[in-house]
Design a protein around this motif. Structure first.
Motif, PDB file in Angstrom:
ATOM      1  N   THR A 227      -7.252  10.474  51.188  1.00  0.00           N
ATOM      2  CA  THR A 227      -7.535   9.665  49.820  1.00  0.00           C
ATOM      3  C   THR A 227      -7.223  10.505  48.756  1.00  0.00           C
ATOM      4  O   THR A 227      -7.406  11.812  48.629  1.00  0.00           O
ATOM      5  N   ILE A 228      -6.400  10.076  47.556  1.00  0.00           N
ATOM      6  CA  ILE A 228      -6.494  10.573  46.363  1.00  0.00           C
ATOM      7  C   ILE A 228      -7.295   9.826  45.452  1.00  0.00           C
ATOM      8  O   ILE A 228      -7.251   8.650  45.177  1.00  0.00           O
ATOM      9  N   LEU A 229      -8.260  10.868  44.649  1.00  0.00           N
ATOM     10  CA  LEU A 229      -9.092  10.538  43.709  1.00  0.00           C
ATOM     11  C   LEU A 229      -8.564  10.767  42.331  1.00  0.00           C
ATOM     12  O   LEU A 229      -7.895  11.960  42.279  1.00  0.00           O
ATOM     13  N   GLU A 230      -8.420   9.789  41.475  1.00  0.00           N
ATOM     14  CA  GLU A 230      -8.065  10.134  40.148  1.00  0.00           C
ATOM     15  C   GLU A 230      -8.969   9.914  38.980  1.00  0.00           C
ATOM     16  O   GLU A 230      -9.750   8.863  39.102  1.00  0.00           O
ATOM     17  N   ASP A 231      -9.592  10.769  38.351  1.00  0.00           N
ATOM     18  CA  ASP A 231     -10.537  10.881  37.240  1.00  0.00           C
ATOM     19  C   ASP A 231     -11.896  10.485  37.969  1.00  0.00           C
ATOM     20  O   ASP A 231     -12.642   9.861  37.580  1.00  0.00           O
ATOM     21  N   ALA A 232     -12.124  11.638  39.142  1.00  0.00           N
ATOM     22  CA  ALA A 232     -13.362  11.207  39.889  1.00  0.00           C
ATOM     23  C   ALA A 232     -14.449  11.648  39.022  1.00  0.00           C
ATOM     24  O   ALA A 232     -14.407  12.492  38.033  1.00  0.00           O
ATOM     25  N   LEU A 233     -15.513  10.909  39.319  1.00  0.00           N
ATOM     26  CA  LEU A 233     -16.662  10.908  38.328  1.00  0.00           C
ATOM     27  C   LEU A 233     -17.856  12.175  38.977  1.00  0.00           C
ATOM     28  O   LEU A 233     -18.283  12.113  39.948  1.00  0.00           O
ATOM     29  N   ILE A 234     -17.778  13.137  38.324  1.00  0.00           N
ATOM     30  CA  ILE A 234     -18.548  14.387  38.797  1.00  0.00           C
ATOM     31  C   ILE A 234     -19.097  15.025  37.725  1.00  0.00           C
ATOM     32  O   ILE A 234     -18.925  14.839  36.505  1.00  0.00           O
ATOM     33  N   ARG A 235     -20.226  15.654  38.001  1.00  0.00           N
ATOM     34  CA  ARG A 235     -21.339  16.063  37.028  1.00  0.00           C
ATOM     35  C   ARG A 235     -20.785  17.530  36.717  1.00  0.00           C
ATOM     36  O   ARG A 235     -20.514  18.392  37.744  1.00  0.00           O
ATOM     37  N   ARG A 236     -20.570  17.730  35.480  1.00  0.00           N
ATOM     38  CA  ARG A 236     -19.805  19.077  34.910  1.00  0.00           C
ATOM     39  C   ARG A 236     -20.693  19.237  33.804  1.00  0.00           C
ATOM     40  O   ARG A 236     -21.307  18.815  33.132  1.00  0.00           O
ATOM     41  N   ASP A 237     -20.630  20.946  33.277  1.00  0.00           N
ATOM     42  CA  ASP A 237     -21.218  21.156  32.151  1.00  0.00           C
ATOM     43  C   ASP A 237     -20.439  20.549  30.897  1.00  0.00           C
ATOM     44  O   ASP A 237     -19.250  20.193  30.656  1.00  0.00           O
ATOM     45  N   PHE A 238     -21.010  20.367  30.058  1.00  0.00           N
ATOM     46  CA  PHE A 238     -20.814  19.561  28.993  1.00  0.00           C
ATOM     47  C   PHE A 238     -21.209  20.061  27.565  1.00  0.00           C
ATOM     48  O   PHE A 238     -22.008  20.980  27.551  1.00  0.00           O
ATOM     49  N   SER A 239     -21.330  19.430  26.407  1.00  0.00           N
ATOM     50  CA  SER A 239     -21.486  20.165  25.160  1.00  0.00           C
ATOM     51  C   SER A 239     -21.954  18.725  24.119  1.00  0.00           C
ATOM     52  O   SER A 239     -21.128  17.697  24.136  1.00  0.00           O
ATOM     53  N   LEU A 240     -22.901  19.081  23.514  1.00  0.00           N
ATOM     54  CA  LEU A 240     -23.301  18.207  22.357  1.00  0.00           C
ATOM     55  C   LEU A 240     -23.337  18.823  20.954  1.00  0.00           C
ATOM     56  O   LEU A 240     -23.840  19.910  20.851  1.00  0.00           O
ATOM     57  N   ASP A 241     -22.400  18.299  20.058  1.00  0.00           N
ATOM     58  CA  ASP A 241     -22.370  18.813  18.606  1.00  0.00           C
ATOM     59  C   ASP A 241     -21.945  20.575  18.707  1.00  0.00           C
ATOM     60  O   ASP A 241     -22.445  21.174  18.055  1.00  0.00           O
ATOM     61  N   GLY A 242     -20.834  20.689  19.821  1.00  0.00           N
ATOM     62  CA  GLY A 242     -20.644  21.981  19.902  1.00  0.00           C
ATOM     63  C   GLY A 242     -21.567  22.954  20.643  1.00  0.00           C
ATOM     64  O   GLY A 242     -21.055  24.048  20.923  1.00  0.00           O
ATOM     65  N   GLU A 243     -22.617  22.471  20.952  1.00  0.00           N
ATOM     66  CA  GLU A 243     -23.709  23.219  21.587  1.00  0.00           C
ATOM     67  C   GLU A 243     -23.730  22.955  23.077  1.00  0.00           C
ATOM     68  O   GLU A 243     -23.629  21.711  23.764  1.00  0.00           O
ATOM     69  N   SER A 244     -23.769  24.030  24.026  1.00  0.00           N
ATOM     70  CA  SER A 244     -23.670  23.982  25.368  1.00  0.00           C
ATOM     71  C   SER A 244     -25.074  24.006  25.900  1.00  0.00           C
ATOM     72  O   SER A 244     -25.317  23.767  27.256  1.00  0.00           O
ATOM     73  N   GLN A 245     -26.052  24.321  25.196  1.00  0.00           N
ATOM     74  CA  GLN A 245     -27.396  24.379  25.631  1.00  0.00           C
ATOM     75  C   GLN A 245     -28.221  23.856  24.563  1.00  0.00           C
ATOM     76  O   GLN A 245     -28.087  23.775  23.401  1.00  0.00           O
ATOM     77  N   ILE A 246     -29.423  22.944  25.104  1.00  0.00           N
ATOM     78  CA  ILE A 246     -30.443  22.431  24.140  1.00  0.00           C
ATOM     79  C   ILE A 246     -31.742  22.769  24.784  1.00  0.00           C
ATOM     80  O   ILE A 246     -32.026  23.334  25.838  1.00  0.00           O
ATOM     81  N   LEU A 247     -32.966  22.853  23.869  1.00  0.00           N
ATOM     82  CA  LEU A 247     -34.442  22.928  24.484  1.00  0.00           C
ATOM     83  C   LEU A 247     -34.838  21.541  24.712  1.00  0.00           C
ATOM     84  O   LEU A 247     -34.919  20.523  23.854  1.00  0.00           O
ATOM     85  N   TYR A 248     -35.050  21.427  26.183  1.00  0.00           N
ATOM     86  CA  TYR A 248     -35.599  20.072  26.851  1.00  0.00           C
ATOM     87  C   TYR A 248     -36.729  20.490  27.553  1.00  0.00           C
ATOM     88  O   TYR A 248     -37.000  21.252  28.490  1.00  0.00           O
ATOM     89  N   GLN A 249     -37.924  19.663  27.148  1.00  0.00           N
ATOM     90  CA  GLN A 249     -39.081  19.904  27.997  1.00  0.00           C
ATOM     91  C   GLN A 249     -39.546  21.434  28.039  1.00  0.00           C
ATOM     92  O   GLN A 249     -40.213  21.930  28.977  1.00  0.00           O
ATOM     93  N   GLY A 250     -39.363  22.024  26.880  1.00  0.00           N
ATOM     94  CA  GLY A 250     -39.998  23.472  26.605  1.00  0.00           C
ATOM     95  C   GLY A 250     -38.925  24.484  27.171  1.00  0.00           C
ATOM     96  O   GLY A 250     -39.386  25.411  27.304  1.00  0.00           O
ATOM     97  N   GLU A 251     -37.890  24.137  27.745  1.00  0.00           N
ATOM     98  CA  GLU A 251     -37.131  25.081  28.418  1.00  0.00           C
ATOM     99  C   GLU A 251     -35.648  24.961  27.726  1.00  0.00           C
ATOM    100  O   GLU A 251     -34.904  23.866  27.875  1.00  0.00           O
TER     101      GLU A 251
END
Length: 286
Positions: free
Chosen positions: A254-278
Motif C-alpha cells: 500500500t502506498i499512502l499519499e497525504d496520510a492523516l497523522i498527528r504531528r506538532d503544529f503551531s497557532l499564530d506562530g506559537e508551538s505551545q499554549i497554556l491549556y487547562q493550567g499546563e
C-alpha cells in the motif's frame, strides 16, 4: 436512539434480464449522545462536556444480470449520509466533604471538545461494479466509485484557543477504482489478485476536535487539512485439500499519499499554549 428501515424488492422470475432484479433500500437515522466528566489539573475542579451526533443515511444497492446464465453481471448503487454534531462544555467547582463529592458550584468556562457553533458532514457516493466469468477458470471483477464530501464547522468561543478562521468549509471529491482477477485451475486451489485505490476525506473528528491527547500535549483543529489517498496491490493463493484442510496465503503493498497523522503544529506562530493550567505542545492532524 437508533432507527433502521429497509425496503426490498424481489420481482417475478419472468423479469427480463435487462431489468433490475433486486434492490434493498436502507434508511437509518440514529441519534447518539454522550457526556464526559474529568478533573484535569485540580482535584476540586471538574470539566463536563456534552456531545450529540445526529445521523441520517440512505443507501440502495442494485443488481442486474446481463446474461441468462449470469456469467456477466452489473451492480450499482448510491449512499447519502448526513452527520450533525453539537458540542458544549462547562466547568464546576466540586464541593468535597470528608473525601466525598457532595455537590457542584460556580460554573466557569472550559474548552468544548468539538466546534461549539455546530458542525456537519455530508457524504454522497455512487458506485458501479462489473463482473464477468471469462471462462470456467477465470473471473474478472471491476469497479468504480465516486464520492463527494462537504464539511462545515463554526467556533464561537475563543477564550482558550484562537483559530485563524472561526468558520471552516471543506469540499472534497474523488473517484476510486478496483480491478481484480480470480484464476481457479482446479477445485483445490485458486489465485486472486487485486489492484485498487482509496480515498478518505477528513471528518469532524479529524478537523475540529480539541483534546489533551497526552500529558503536555493538546490537539487543536486544522482548517487546512487535506484528504488521504491510498493505492493498493495484493495477491493471494488458496489451497484446499479435499475440504479437510485449507490454507490462505496473501501479500499486499500500500502506498499512502497525504496520510492523516498527528504531528506538532503551531497557532499564530506559537508551538505551545497554556491549556487547562499546563503549558502544552500544540499538535494537529496533518
Amino acid at each position: 436512539m437508533f432507527s433502521n428501515i429497509i425496503f426490498s424488492h424481489f420481482p417475478l422470475k419472468s423479469t427480463p434480464v435487462s431489468f433490475l432484479v433486486f434492490f434493498p433500500l436502507r434508511i437509518k437515522f440514529p441519534k447518539i449522545s454522550y457526556s464526559a466528566l474529568s478533573t484535569p489539573y485540580a482535584p476540586w475542579l471538574a470539566n463536563l462536556s456534552s456531545n450529540t451526533n445526529v445521523v441520517f443515511s440512505v443507501n440502495g444497492d442494485f443488481f442486474v444480470p446481463l446474461t441468462d446464465d449470469k456469467t456477466r453481471t452489473l451492480s450499482y448503487g448510491f449512499e447519502f449520509a448526513y452527520n450533525d454534531v453539537s458540542s458544549n462544555s462547562y466547568g464546576k467547582n466540586l464541593q468535597i466533604s470528608n473525601g466525598d463529592i457532595t455537590g457542584f458550584s460556580n460554573d466557569f468556562k472550559v474548552q468544548s471538545r468539538y466546534p461549539d457553533g455546530g458542525s456537519s458532514y455530508t457524504s454522497l457516493a455512487s458506485y458501479v461494479n462489473y463482473r464477468q466469468d471469462i471462462n470456467k477458470k477465470t473471473t474478472l471483477n471491476t469497479g468504480l466509485r465516486v464520492v463527494n464530501t462537504i464539511l462545515k464547522a463554526t467556533w464561537i468561543d475563543d477564550t482558550f484557543i484562537t483559530l485563524p478562521d472561526f468558520d471552516i468549509s471543506l469540499n472534497n471529491s474523488a473517484a476510486t477504482a478496483t480491478l481484480g482477477f480470480a484464476y481457479k485451475p482446479s477445485e483445490n486451489w485458486q489465485l486472486n489478485s487485486v489492484i485498487s485505490s482509496g480515498f478518505r476525506s477528513p471528518n469532524i473528528d479529524d478537523v475540529g476536535k480539541v483534546f489533551d491527547s497526552e500529558p503536555g500535549s493538546v490537539v487543536v483543529p486544522n482548517p487546512d487539512l487535506k484528504p488521504e489517498y491510498a493505492y493498493n496491490a495484493d495477491i493471494g493463493v488458496s489451497l484446499n485439500f479435499d475440504s479437510v484442510v485449507k490454507f490462505d496465503f496473501a501479500g499486499f503493498y500500500t502506498i499512502l499519499e497525504d496520510a492523516l497523522i498527528r504531528r506538532d503544529f503551531s497557532l499564530d506562530g506559537e508551538s505551545q499554549i497554556l491549556y487547562q493550567g499546563e503549558l502544552s505542545t500544540i499538535q494537529a492532524i496533518q
